[in-house]
Structure formats: structure tokens, C-alpha cells
Design a protein around this motif. Structure first.
Motif, PDB file in Angstrom:
ATOM      1  N   TYR A   1       5.630   1.309 -15.838  1.00  0.00           N
ATOM      2  CA  TYR A   1       5.027   1.209 -14.499  1.00  0.00           C
ATOM      3  C   TYR A   1       6.008   1.726 -13.447  1.00  0.00           C
ATOM      4  O   TYR A   1       5.634   2.467 -12.537  1.00  0.00           O
ATOM      5  CB  TYR A   1       4.625  -0.229 -14.198  1.00  0.00           C
ATOM      6  CG  TYR A   1       3.973  -0.352 -12.840  1.00  0.00           C
ATOM      7  CD1 TYR A   1       4.683  -0.788 -11.732  1.00  0.00           C
ATOM      8  CD2 TYR A   1       2.636  -0.004 -12.670  1.00  0.00           C
ATOM      9  CE1 TYR A   1       4.078  -0.868 -10.488  1.00  0.00           C
ATOM     10  CE2 TYR A   1       2.035  -0.090 -11.435  1.00  0.00           C
ATOM     11  CZ  TYR A   1       2.767  -0.529 -10.347  1.00  0.00           C
ATOM     12  OH  TYR A   1       2.174  -0.601  -9.108  1.00  0.00           O
TER      13      TYR A   1
ATOM     14  N   THR B   1       6.205   5.382 -12.832  1.00  0.00           N
ATOM     15  CA  THR B   1       5.169   6.003 -11.986  1.00  0.00           C
ATOM     16  C   THR B   1       5.408   5.723 -10.507  1.00  0.00           C
ATOM     17  O   THR B   1       4.641   6.179  -9.668  1.00  0.00           O
ATOM     18  CB  THR B   1       3.766   5.484 -12.372  1.00  0.00           C
ATOM     19  OG1 THR B   1       3.698   4.087 -12.084  1.00  0.00           O
ATOM     20  CG2 THR B   1       3.477   5.715 -13.839  1.00  0.00           C
ATOM     21  N   ASN B   2       6.465   4.983 -10.173  1.00  0.00           N
ATOM     22  CA  ASN B   2       6.767   4.645  -8.782  1.00  0.00           C
ATOM     23  C   ASN B   2       8.184   5.052  -8.395  1.00  0.00           C
ATOM     24  O   ASN B   2       8.807   4.425  -7.541  1.00  0.00           O
ATOM     25  CB  ASN B   2       6.614   3.133  -8.556  1.00  0.00           C
ATOM     26  CG  ASN B   2       5.162   2.723  -8.496  1.00  0.00           C
ATOM     27  OD1 ASN B   2       4.363   3.338  -7.794  1.00  0.00           O
ATOM     28  ND2 ASN B   2       4.817   1.705  -9.252  1.00  0.00           N
TER      29      ASN B   2
ATOM     30  N   PRO C   1       9.381   7.585  -6.620  1.00  0.00           N
ATOM     31  CA  PRO C   1       9.621   7.888  -5.203  1.00  0.00           C
ATOM     32  C   PRO C   1       9.814   6.623  -4.358  1.00  0.00           C
ATOM     33  O   PRO C   1      10.665   6.592  -3.466  1.00  0.00           O
ATOM     34  CB  PRO C   1       8.367   8.650  -4.779  1.00  0.00           C
ATOM     35  CG  PRO C   1       7.864   9.273  -6.025  1.00  0.00           C
ATOM     36  CD  PRO C   1       8.166   8.284  -7.104  1.00  0.00           C
TER      37      PRO C   1
ATOM     38  N   CYS D   1      -8.449  -4.377  -9.994  1.00  0.00           N
ATOM     39  CA  CYS D   1      -7.569  -3.224 -10.206  1.00  0.00           C
ATOM     40  C   CYS D   1      -8.101  -2.372 -11.351  1.00  0.00           C
ATOM     41  O   CYS D   1      -9.049  -2.761 -12.025  1.00  0.00           O
ATOM     42  CB  CYS D   1      -6.142  -3.683 -10.499  1.00  0.00           C
ATOM     43  SG  CYS D   1      -5.965  -4.581 -12.046  1.00  0.00           S
TER      44      CYS D   1
ATOM     45  N   ASN E   1      -6.647  -6.019  -4.008  1.00  0.00           N
ATOM     46  CA  ASN E   1      -6.843  -4.578  -4.206  1.00  0.00           C
ATOM     47  C   ASN E   1      -7.938  -4.096  -3.247  1.00  0.00           C
ATOM     48  O   ASN E   1      -9.068  -3.830  -3.667  1.00  0.00           O
ATOM     49  CB  ASN E   1      -7.237  -4.276  -5.658  1.00  0.00           C
ATOM     50  CG  ASN E   1      -6.152  -4.630  -6.651  1.00  0.00           C
ATOM     51  OD1 ASN E   1      -5.124  -3.972  -6.721  1.00  0.00           O
ATOM     52  ND2 ASN E   1      -6.373  -5.685  -7.403  1.00  0.00           N
TER      53      ASN E   1
ATOM     54  N   TYR F   1      -4.258   6.718  -7.711  1.00  0.00           N
ATOM     55  CA  TYR F   1      -2.821   6.623  -7.454  1.00  0.00           C
ATOM     56  C   TYR F   1      -2.002   6.359  -8.715  1.00  0.00           C
ATOM     57  O   TYR F   1      -0.803   6.216  -8.654  1.00  0.00           O
ATOM     58  CB  TYR F   1      -2.544   5.517  -6.435  1.00  0.00           C
ATOM     59  CG  TYR F   1      -3.160   4.192  -6.775  1.00  0.00           C
ATOM     60  CD1 TYR F   1      -4.237   3.705  -6.051  1.00  0.00           C
ATOM     61  CD2 TYR F   1      -2.687   3.411  -7.836  1.00  0.00           C
ATOM     62  CE1 TYR F   1      -4.821   2.496  -6.370  1.00  0.00           C
ATOM     63  CE2 TYR F   1      -3.256   2.206  -8.159  1.00  0.00           C
ATOM     64  CZ  TYR F   1      -4.320   1.748  -7.420  1.00  0.00           C
ATOM     65  OH  TYR F   1      -4.898   0.551  -7.731  1.00  0.00           O
TER      66      TYR F   1
ATOM     67  N   CYS G   1      -1.143  -2.293  -6.262  1.00  0.00           N
ATOM     68  CA  CYS G   1      -1.904  -1.215  -5.636  1.00  0.00           C
ATOM     69  C   CYS G   1      -1.211  -0.721  -4.374  1.00  0.00           C
ATOM     70  O   CYS G   1      -1.199   0.473  -4.093  1.00  0.00           O
ATOM     71  CB  CYS G   1      -3.303  -1.698  -5.291  1.00  0.00           C
ATOM     72  SG  CYS G   1      -4.273  -2.001  -6.753  1.00  0.00           S
TER      73      CYS G   1
ATOM     74  N   ALA H   1       1.589   1.552  -5.479  1.00  0.00           N
ATOM     75  CA  ALA H   1       1.117   2.828  -6.006  1.00  0.00           C
ATOM     76  C   ALA H   1       0.622   3.726  -4.883  1.00  0.00           C
ATOM     77  O   ALA H   1       0.869   4.926  -4.879  1.00  0.00           O
ATOM     78  CB  ALA H   1       0.014   2.580  -7.030  1.00  0.00           C
TER      79      ALA H   1
ATOM     80  N   THR I   1       3.535   5.279  -3.291  1.00  0.00           N
ATOM     81  CA  THR I   1       4.124   6.369  -4.068  1.00  0.00           C
ATOM     82  C   THR I   1       3.425   7.671  -3.754  1.00  0.00           C
ATOM     83  O   THR I   1       4.061   8.706  -3.580  1.00  0.00           O
ATOM     84  CB  THR I   1       4.006   6.060  -5.570  1.00  0.00           C
ATOM     85  OG1 THR I   1       4.660   4.831  -5.835  1.00  0.00           O
ATOM     86  CG2 THR I   1       4.612   7.167  -6.390  1.00  0.00           C
TER      87      THR I   1
END
Lengths: 272, 123
Positions: free
Chosen positions: A63, A66-67, A69, A149, A167, A229, B85, B88, B91
Motif C-alpha cells: 500500500y 502506491t503512496n 509521493p 472503499c 470514503n 486513485y 482514501c 490516495a 497521491t
């Protein structure tokens, strides 16, 4: 849907409850399945913990990948964000979990533990793991549906969620219940692999069979996911790329198994 | 034999710590670690005590407490970590150059303390 419930004045996430129920059920079912190989409850629960450690670690690691940045931003401004804002950002960057990361981590946990422990055969434990993974995943996906989610694309068929504060991007759009569809697919996979386990079909190779069945299902379902995303690279999502990798890996391992365990008839012909 | 009893006592203590810690922020994450360790120690202690023909009550109680505490810790830690969320979405914003607005958006969700820190970071 119902992202949270109130228990003793505390807001409890339904996703967490589903994960916990899935883990408990997997522990119970796994204890019963492990008896087939003479693995006692105490030994099974220890290897179950090894798998759990690997599962949680790698689910978060993948996880976090994917984050990256966000992690870079957090460290770039660390002097201005220290301490609680920094920890909050980092917590959000690594706080989520990716199923494939968990699957790979759980398998690694079993491989590492059985390497050091001589109490059980690795292939036996991996066979039990292959049965339990889709069962756990079923509950995970139901939890995703309740939390809102991993949601599906906009669709005439499906549900519209309102006032989901966890979410909010899922709100007010009629969406395909892709989480429930995947939960159903996982349940079917569970029963198929359970039947194979009970009938000793493809013994010592069930985890590779799982890697042949689930990834194509996941690859297909990813096209119906609406949460953009989660990371798209060269037109495919992270999970689709991992699906391709797992199929290739499982084919390689099955070929390796076949070469290593050639039938006795062929071996006799060679010795004559 | 003495080692097995020590293992059972440590396991019981870990089980109690896990149950208590699982209900709190940060504690719930600690509970996951102590719960897993507690389960392993209690399982080993139970097996050892059984092999020696001794009573396993302490190990069983420790095992139950560790399992329950671990389950509670898992549930509570997911509650606290369930802002995936937002991360993400950030990002994506970080990747396409709208970082400033994304960080300001996050500050709206997380409150004034982070907003002040992020405003300071962007200035």
C-alpha cells in the motif's frame, strides 16, 4: 452503506469487524484442516501467527508503495510538520492495506517459519493457506462494501451510498457493487479449493492453483473498479500487474513441481 | 519445566496487556504486537505443560485473552487507519502538480492543527 457502528460509545469500523470475523473463522477452519496432516492446534496457531505477521506487514508495504509521493512530501516538510501532522500523513500513506501484498506476505511468513520449524511440512501448510485465503478475502470484501472503499464504476445496476464520511468519494452515485461480486467469486473459489483439499487433488500445489484461479478473476474485476486513485501504470492497475506476475509465477512453480515429481512409470522406463 | 511455567506467566501478562491496550489510540497497534507474541508464547506454554502432564489453565486463559485482545486491536487499529482514501487522493494530486490544493484539502479533513502546519509548510 454502514461504515461504522457504535459500541460502548466508540465508533467501530465495520471493515475492521469483518476482517476480525474473517481471521477468527480462518483460524477455526484452519485448525480443522491442519489435523489432516497431524498438525496440532498449538503448532497451527503459531504458524498462523507467522502468516498473520507477514500478511499485515506486506499488505501495508505494498500500500505504501502506491503512496510514495505522499511519503516524499511528508519527509520533505518534516521540519514544519513534526510531530503529529507528520505522523498523521505517514499514517495515511501506509495505513491502508493491499490484498496482494497481504497474500504474498502471508505466504512468505509460512515459508520462513516452516524453514526453521521441523514440526510441519511447508507444502501442507501452504495447502491449508490456499483454502483459507479466499475465505478471509470474502469477509474483507464485504467489509470494503460496508466501508465504501474499493468501490465499483458508476452503473445503473447497483447501490447509491449517501453520507459516507470515511470514503466520501463513493457518495451519491449509483455504483456497481464490485466488492460483493468479488466476495461471491472468492466464496466460490474457497469451496472449490476446499473440495480439492478434502479429496487430495493437487496435493502440495493448491496455493499455485489458487494463483491460477484468482488473479484472472481479479484482473477482470479491476476493469469495473471506480476508485481511480489506486494507481494505474501503462493502462493497467497495480493489482492487474501483480495478477499477471502471479500467474507466471504459478505456472513456473507447477512446471517445476511436475519436473521434480515425474511419474514412476517414466522413471522406470529411463532406468531400463 | 520451569521455563514452560515462566512462558505461561509471561503469556498471561501479555494477554492482559493486549486486552487493555487494544481499546486505545497507539495502544491498539501495540496490542497487535503483544497479541501475536502472547498467542505464540501461550501456545508453546500450553503444549509444554501438556507434555509434562501439568495443568494448562494459565496458558489457556492467556491464549484466550491474547486472541480477544488481538481481535480488538485489529478492529480498533483499522478504525484509526481508515483514512486511506484521503491519502490516495493526495497521491494523485501530488503526481499531477496540484499538490498545494491537495494539502489544503487534507487540512480541511484533519483540522486546524495540521492546516496551520501545512500552511506554514507551503508559505
Amino acid at each position: 452503506m454502514f461504515p461504522t457502528i457504535e459500541v460502548f460509545g466508540r465508533e467501530i469500523g465495520m471493515y475492521g469487524i469483518c476482517v476480525a470475523v474473517g481471521l477468527l473463522l480462518c483460524g477455526f477452519v484452519g485448525t480443522l484442516l491442519a489435523k489432516k496432516f497431524g498438525i496440532v492446534f498449538e503448532d497451527f496457531i503459531i504458524v498462523f501467527m507467522a502468516a498473520l505477521i507477514g500478511l499485515f506487514l506486506f499488505a501495508h508495504i505494498v500500500y505504501a508503495m502506491t503512496n510514495i509521493p505522499l511519503i516524499i512530501v511528508a519527509f520533505k516538510y518534516i521540519d514544519k510538520l513534526w510531530f503529529k501532522p507528520f505522523m498523521t500523513l505517514i499514517g495515511q500513506a501506509v495505513g491502508g492495506m493491499v490484498f496482494y501484498g497481504g497474500f504474498i506476505g502471508g505466504g512468505l511468513g509460512i515459508v520462513i517459519y516452516t524453514h526453521f520449524s521441523k514440526l510441519m511440512k511447508r507444502e501442507n501448510v501452504l495447502d491449508v493457506y490456499a483454502v483459507l485465503i479466499p475465505l478471509f478475502h470474502t469477509f474483507g470484501r464485504i467489509g470494503c462494501f460496508l466501508a465504501g472503499c474499493c468501490y465499483g464504476i458508476e452503473s445503473e445496476f447497483g447501490f447509491t451510498v449517501h453520507n459516507n464520511h470515511i470514503n466520501p468519494s463513493v457518495n451519491d452515485v449509483n455504483r456497481l457493487p464490485i466488492q460483493l461480486i468479488e466476495a461471491g467469486c472468492n466464496l466460490i473459489i474457497f469451496f472449490v479449493i476446499l473440495w480439492l483439499f478434502k479429496n487430495a487433488v493437487m496435493q502440495d500445489r493448491l496455493v499455485y492453483l489458487y494463483m491460477l484461479i484468482y488473479p484472472p478473476v481479479r484482473f477482470t474485476l479491476e476493469f469495473f473498479r471506480g476508485d481511480e486513485y489506486r494507481g494505474i501504470y501503462f493502462g493497467l492497475s497495480t493489482s492487474q500487474w501483480i495478477s499477471i506476475g502471479l500467474v507466471i509465477f504459478s505456472i513456473a512453480m507447477l512446471i517445476r513441481y511436475h519436473i521434480k515429481h515425474k511419474t514412476p512409470a517414466i522413471q522406470e522406463e529411463r532406468t531400463e | 519445566m520451569q521455563n514452560t511455567k515462566t512462558l505461561a506467566i509471561v503469556g498471561l501478562i501479555l494477554g492482559i496487556v493486549t486486552i487493555v491496550a487494544s481499546w486505545f489510540w497507539i495502544g491498539c497497534f501495540i496490542a497487535i504486537v503483544t497479541g501475536i507474541v502472547g498467542i505464540i508464547l501461550n501456545a508453546k506454554a500450553k503444549k509444554g505443560l501438556q507434555a509434562n502432564g501439568e495443568k494448562t489453565a494459565m496458558a489457556v486463559v492467556g491464549l484466550i485473552l491474547s486472541i480477544v485482545g488481538l481481535v480488538c486491536g485489529v478492529i480498533m487499529s483499522i478504525v484509526y487507519a481508515c483514512t486511506a482514501c484521503a491519502a490516495a487522493a493526495l497521491t494523485q494530486a501530488a503526481s499531477d502538480g496540484t499538490l498545494e490544493s491537495a494539502l489544503n484539502g487534507l487540512s480541511d479533513e484533519l483540522g486546524s492543527e495540521l492546516g496551520d502546519a501545512l500552511t506554514s509548510a507551503l508559505s
